[in-house]
Write an enzyme that holds these catalytic residues in place. Structure first.
Site, short mmCIF file in Angstrom:
data_model
loop_
_atom_site.label_atom_id
_atom_site.label_comp_id
_atom_site.label_asym_id
_atom_site.label_seq_id
_atom_site.Cartn_x
_atom_site.Cartn_y
_atom_site.Cartn_z
N GLU A 141 0.73 -0.98 -0.35
CA GLU A 141 0.43 0.28 0.18
C GLU A 141 0.96 1.27 -0.03
OE1 GLU A 141 -2.56 -3.52 1.82
OE2 GLU A 141 -0.77 -2.17 2.03
N PRO A 191 10.46 -13.91 -1.13
CA PRO A 191 9.35 -13.40 0.55
C PRO A 191 8.85 -13.10 0.26
CG PRO A 191 11.03 -15.70 0.34
CD PRO A 191 11.56 -14.13 -0.16
N ARG A 192 7.71 -12.26 0.80
CA ARG A 192 7.02 -11.19 0.43
C ARG A 192 7.35 -10.44 2.35
NH1 ARG A 192 3.29 -7.40 -0.40
NH2 ARG A 192 1.76 -6.73 1.11
N GLY A 203 12.64 -3.69 -1.09
CA GLY A 203 13.14 -2.19 -2.82
C GLY A 203 13.24 -2.76 -4.08
N GLU A 204 13.97 -4.14 -3.78
CA GLU A 204 14.33 -4.46 -4.94
C GLU A 204 12.69 -5.09 -5.67
OE1 GLU A 204 19.19 -3.74 -4.43
OE2 GLU A 204 18.03 -6.05 -4.38
N ILE A 240 0.99 -5.58 -11.35
CA ILE A 240 1.09 -4.78 -12.49
C ILE A 240 2.30 -4.74 -12.71
CG2 ILE A 240 0.67 -2.62 -12.72
CD1 ILE A 240 -1.76 -2.98 -11.42
#
Length: 451
Positions: free
Chosen positions: A63, A266-267, A331-332, A358
């Site tokens: 988000e 992994p998230r 961030g990659e 997306i």
């Protein structure tokens, strides 16, 4: 009655929530920091600060990154305004700091208890509040209405599954959703469900995530990694969730394409060690991305996306014996997509609702996604219809589809091009959202036009 029960339950849940923060902090230290903010005890802003304050709530990493184009656009439209960014997770907060630095204020959103929310609103005195996507907190909505703070549900989505659950609460749900000043929905189906739940002044503005441009330096970084990996097939499993990595590794083991490399991302960062152990237990040779390129950080692409100096390797050559590259960096994700021939989007092999596809499409990487996409139904359906993505049923189907794509270069190229075109075609939600939000802000000083 339901409201009273809900508020009473929070008094019981709050101590447990604090204990849970401390337990989670064993893996991610950030959970034990700023605990007071979760009860409305935060710095706030100076009492004599009369500038408009736009408050944006973005629960976690996804988000926060989706809000970036909107926050940048709001700062450009209203340079006189302050921005406050609130989160629920340390990773979301860290992402906000990485993206915006000192340009915005940040704190945790308080727990949904009347006293905590009132302290938060008194301390910050927001002029306008924005909550992203699915964040619906009944007490927060009530207290904003009482304090006359317009609260907008932005980039709103409502899956059929979530709608059925919310509709069971009848008039109580209609009262909650009716408390938003505006609801800015991603799609007509989202708008229809939200209206049925009582939302007022609903508009369909599109999905802000289409306006998330992958920084050129990330794309350059990924391309450089790909050169260091070599010519073997590469696929990425991105934003995978607990228990899903085992299914991804099962699919990888079932592939017939020899020599392929899996980039596994992994998230949640607190799970990196756990996933690395799982990879080793599964019999694959693993190296962490931070270990692989740490020694060559000086030769990485610069912030403007420029390539390393001539004669310098972009990254050490990745040994062919390595079969899994663990994406243990934040961030990659755009770089991982750029380094891959095919992207599988996690959270979708198990009934977790899927993740955002997306960004992979925008980079031009063909997308595969599992059957469970109820959080991204419209975007997934549109991507499949555009020829940019394909759904797979299970790990065996994922393995077969990967083999087929790696054997058909023309099809992969066509899917990637279709993805880039699909992402470009749906941009523009940010500008439309700023237009609507501007009407809820006071005019800028010295200007007849608030924009």
């Amino acid at each position: 009655m339901l409201r009273a029960i809900y508020r009473a339950l929070w008094w019981l849940v709050a101590p447990v929530a604090v204990v849970r923060l401390l337990v989670r902090s064993r893996k991610e230290r950030g959970y034990r920091e700023h605990i007071g903010e979760r009860f409305g005890h935060g710095p706030g802003r100076l009492r004599d600060d009369a500038a408009p304050l736009i408050w944006v709530h973005a629960v976690s990493v996804g988000e926060t990154r989706a809000a970036q184009p909107l926050i940048d656009a709001l700062m450009n439209a209203r340079p006189d305004a302050r921005i406050l960014l609130t989160h629920m997770t340390p990773s979301g907060r860290a992402t906000g700091e990485q993206l915006f630095g000192a340009r915005v204020s940040r704190c945790y959103l308080p727990y949904d208890m009347p006293g905590a929310v009132r302290r938060f609103l008194r301390a910050w005195r927001p002029t306008l509040g924005l909550v992203m996507e699915t964040e619906v907190w009944p007490t927060l909505i009530d207290e904003c209405r009482r304090a006359q703070v317009p609260l907008v549900l932005t980039n709103a989505r409502m899956s059929a599954r979530s709608y059925r659950r919310a509709a069971k609460f009848g008039a109580a749900a209609r009262d909650v959703f009716g408390g938003f000043s505006r609801v800015l929905a991603q799609s007509p189906s989202d708008a229809e469900r939200l209206t049925a739940l009582g939302a007022r002044q609903v508009a369909v503005l599109g999905n802000l995530k289409f306006d998330m441009a992958t920084p050129p330096e990330l794309v350059a970084r990924g391309r450089a990694w790909r050169e260091a990996i070599g010519t073997r097939p590469v696929w990425v499993a991105a934003s995978t969730r607990e228990n899903e990595e085992a299914l991804v590794l099962q699919a990888f083991a079932a592939m017939s394409k020899p020599g392929a490399l899996l980039i596994l991302v992994p998230r949640h960062p607190q799970r990196f060690d756990e996933v690395e152990a799982l990879v080793a237990k599964s019999g694959f040779t693993c190296v962490r991305r931070t270990e692989w390129v740490a020694a060559s950080a000086a030769s990485a692409p610069s912030a403007d996306g420029a390539a390393p100096a001539a004669g310098q390797p972009a990254a050490p050559v990745l040994p062919h014996s390595v079969t899994v590259l663990l994406g243990d960096s934040m961030g990659e994700l755009g770089a991982y997509y750029a380094a891959s021939d095919v992207a599988f989007i996690g959270g979708s092999l198990l009934p977790l609702g899927g993740q955002n596809l997306i960004e992979a499409c925008a980079v031009g990487t063909p997308v595969l996604i599992g059957p469970h996409v109820f959080n991204f139904t419209q975007a997934t359906a549109d991507a499949v219809a555009a020829g940019a993505a394909q759904q797979v049923a299970d790990p065996a189907d994922l393995a077969r589809t990967l083999d087929a794509l790696f054997a058909d270069n023309a099809r992969r190229i066509a899917m990637g091009a279709a993805g880039a075109a699909f992402a470009a075609r749906h941009r523009g939600a940010t500008a439309r959202t700023v237009d609507v939000l501007s009407a809820l802000l006071p005019p800028a000083a010295g200007s007849d036009d608030i924009r």
